[in-house]
Design a protein around this motif. Structure first.
Motif, mmCIF file in Angstrom:
data_model
loop_
_atom_site.group_PDB
_atom_site.id
_atom_site.type_symbol
_atom_site.label_atom_id
_atom_site.label_comp_id
_atom_site.label_asym_id
_atom_site.label_seq_id
_atom_site.Cartn_x
_atom_site.Cartn_y
_atom_site.Cartn_z
ATOM 1 N N LEU A 182 20.976 73.277 54.057
ATOM 2 C CA LEU A 182 19.888 73.569 54.981
ATOM 3 C C LEU A 182 19.160 74.847 54.569
ATOM 4 N N ALA A 183 19.917 75.830 54.077
ATOM 5 C CA ALA A 183 19.291 77.065 53.591
ATOM 6 C C ALA A 183 18.417 76.793 52.380
ATOM 7 N N GLN A 184 18.847 75.889 51.508
ATOM 8 C CA GLN A 184 18.031 75.529 50.349
ATOM 9 C C GLN A 184 16.744 74.837 50.781
ATOM 10 N N PHE A 185 16.830 74.015 51.819
ATOM 11 C CA PHE A 185 15.633 73.388 52.383
ATOM 12 C C PHE A 185 14.667 74.459 52.885
ATOM 13 N N VAL A 186 15.200 75.458 53.610
ATOM 14 C CA VAL A 186 14.359 76.541 54.113
ATOM 15 C C VAL A 186 13.743 77.314 52.953
ATOM 16 N N SER A 187 14.560 77.670 51.959
ATOM 17 C CA SER A 187 14.073 78.455 50.820
ATOM 18 C C SER A 187 12.970 77.731 50.067
ATOM 19 N N ALA A 188 13.135 76.424 49.867
ATOM 20 C CA ALA A 188 12.128 75.652 49.142
ATOM 21 C C ALA A 188 10.785 75.708 49.850
ATOM 22 N N ASN A 189 10.805 75.670 51.159
ATOM 23 C CA ASN A 189 9.559 75.710 51.912
ATOM 24 C C ASN A 189 8.985 77.116 51.995
ATOM 25 N N LEU A 190 9.852 78.124 52.069
ATOM 26 C CA LEU A 190 9.358 79.493 52.059
ATOM 27 C C LEU A 190 8.635 79.796 50.752
ATOM 28 N N GLN A 191 9.155 79.268 49.647
ATOM 29 C CA GLN A 191 8.534 79.478 48.342
ATOM 30 C C GLN A 191 7.166 78.815 48.254
ATOM 31 N N GLN A 192 6.923 77.811 49.098
ATOM 32 C CA GLN A 192 5.625 77.143 49.129
ATOM 33 C C GLN A 192 4.661 77.795 50.114
#
Length: 380
Positions: free
Chosen positions: A45-55
């Protein structure tokens, strides 16, 4: 070609969004056997959040798990159905561990925000909470919201972080509410008890018949269930926000979600966020008193969709408080708008006619440059 995902739910696109709230329940964070918290599912779930923050997107996490974390710290075991005070003590013990779990996944700072429903019912505290969350997002921090269980009365017993997530989604004007759960989505019946249960990919309206499909809590560490998730979706929908239910334990589903591919249930709001917001503003009760503006401010409000700034205010009457709904009157006294006042009547009287840069000098504090922000204002 994206990798296939083994799921009973058909693939559909994630609704477009720039800001979202992600609700994570205890069942995704608690270790088996009362052993505190585990990163097993939180990492994905943290990786999902990080991927979107990077966008360039923004995310607020509403996270359960403090009680589960606290239960592993106490030298003696406190049962899940223990007295409220004992469970509040567990929450106090576990909050640091919960925030520490999330912080380990992110290079950016994680900010703990503790709220109760009472904080969000009171308009002044509501505005303060909204301002704090928006400032945290502007600073690039990741807000992690939880109920302030140590002082709550009913909320901890109800285990109502699902509805808290919906309230937070409306609070920060989110585009979508993601609810990570331990099943794939909404079925026509509880799939753990009924082998004939069918998946529902989309729900256009949350009727009583749909709510009746929800079972109870499926976890020994969380006290919510599918019913509370649907109630949260209804609350979010009233604010014009879609809700997405997905299996936070399924790594393939979570990775697909980060790619904009949903395998789960999308619950449609049925109205736009703007329409929902304007409906609320039009129908909210008015406080006694009003703000009178000059011709220039009236023209800016009516013709340009501007916020109400102190420089255009000529008079104020009544004893309304910060967070109250008040009318705005044109120079001739005719009501032209209504909105949520960021300042109390007495404070507005002191800054009327002044430049926004003078607010802090005059009052010794400020809640922003607008007396009424355009997002909190509707024309009459």
């Amino acid at each position: 070609m994206p990798p296939p995902v083994a799921s009973a739910f058909a693939e559909q696109p994630v609704p477009p969004w720039r800001r979202a709230v992600l609700k994570v329940g205890s069942s995704l964070l608690a270790a088996d056997g009362g052993g505190g918290l585990t990163p097993r599912f939180a990492l994905g779930l943290a990786q999902f959040v990080s991927a979107n923050l990077q966008q360039g997107r923004e995310v607020v996490i509403v996270s359960s798990g403090a009680v589960a974390a606290g239960r592993a710290i106490l030298p003696r075991r406190v049962e899940a159905d223990a007295a409220l005070a004992a469970r509040q003590a567990l929450a106090a013990l576990g909050q640091a561990q919960l925030i520490g779990l999330w912080q380990r996944f992110f290079e950016r700072p994680v900010a703990q925000v503790l709220l109760t429903h009472d904080d969000l019912r009171n308009r002044r505290r509501y505005l303060n909470a909204r301002a704090t969350l928006n400032e945290l997002l502007a600073l690039g921090a990741l807000p992690v919201v939880n109920e302030n269980d140590t002082v709550s009365v009913d909320e901890l017993k109800l285990g109502d972080n699902d509805n808290l997530a919906a309230i937070v989604a409306a609070l920060v004007d989110a585009d979508v509410l993601f609810i990570a759960t331990d099943i794939d989505g909404l079925y026509t019946a509880d799939p753990r008890r009924d082998p004939g249960a069918q998946p529902l990919n989309t729900v256009s309206e949350l009727t009583e018949a749909v709510l009746a499909m929800a079972g109870g809590s499926g976890s020994t560490v969380g006290t919510g269930g599918m019913r509370t998730k649907l109630e949260a979706a209804r609350r979010a929908g009233a604010a014009g926000i879609d809700t997405v239910l997905f299996n936070g334990r399924d790594g393939e589903v979570v990775r697909a979600l980060a790619q904009g591919r949903l395998f789960g249930t999308r619950l449609h709001a049925g109205r736009t966020r703007l329409a929902a917001r304007k409906y609320w503003l039009r129908n909210a009760p008015l406080a006694e008193g009003a703000i009178r503006v000059d011709a220039g401010a009236a023209s800016a409000l009516l013709g340009k969709g501007a916020s109400l700034l102190p420089g255009g205010i000529t008079a104020v009457n009544g004893g309304f408080r910060r967070g109250d709904m008040v009318e705005v009157h044109a120079p001739d006294g005719q009501p032209i708008a209504k909105g949520v006042s960021q300042y109390a009547a007495g404070d507005i009287a002191r800054i009327a006619g002044r430049h926004t840069r003078d607010i802090h000098t005059v009052l010794g504090f400020h809640y922003g440059h607008s007396v009424i922000h355009r997002d909190d204002l509707v024309l009459l």
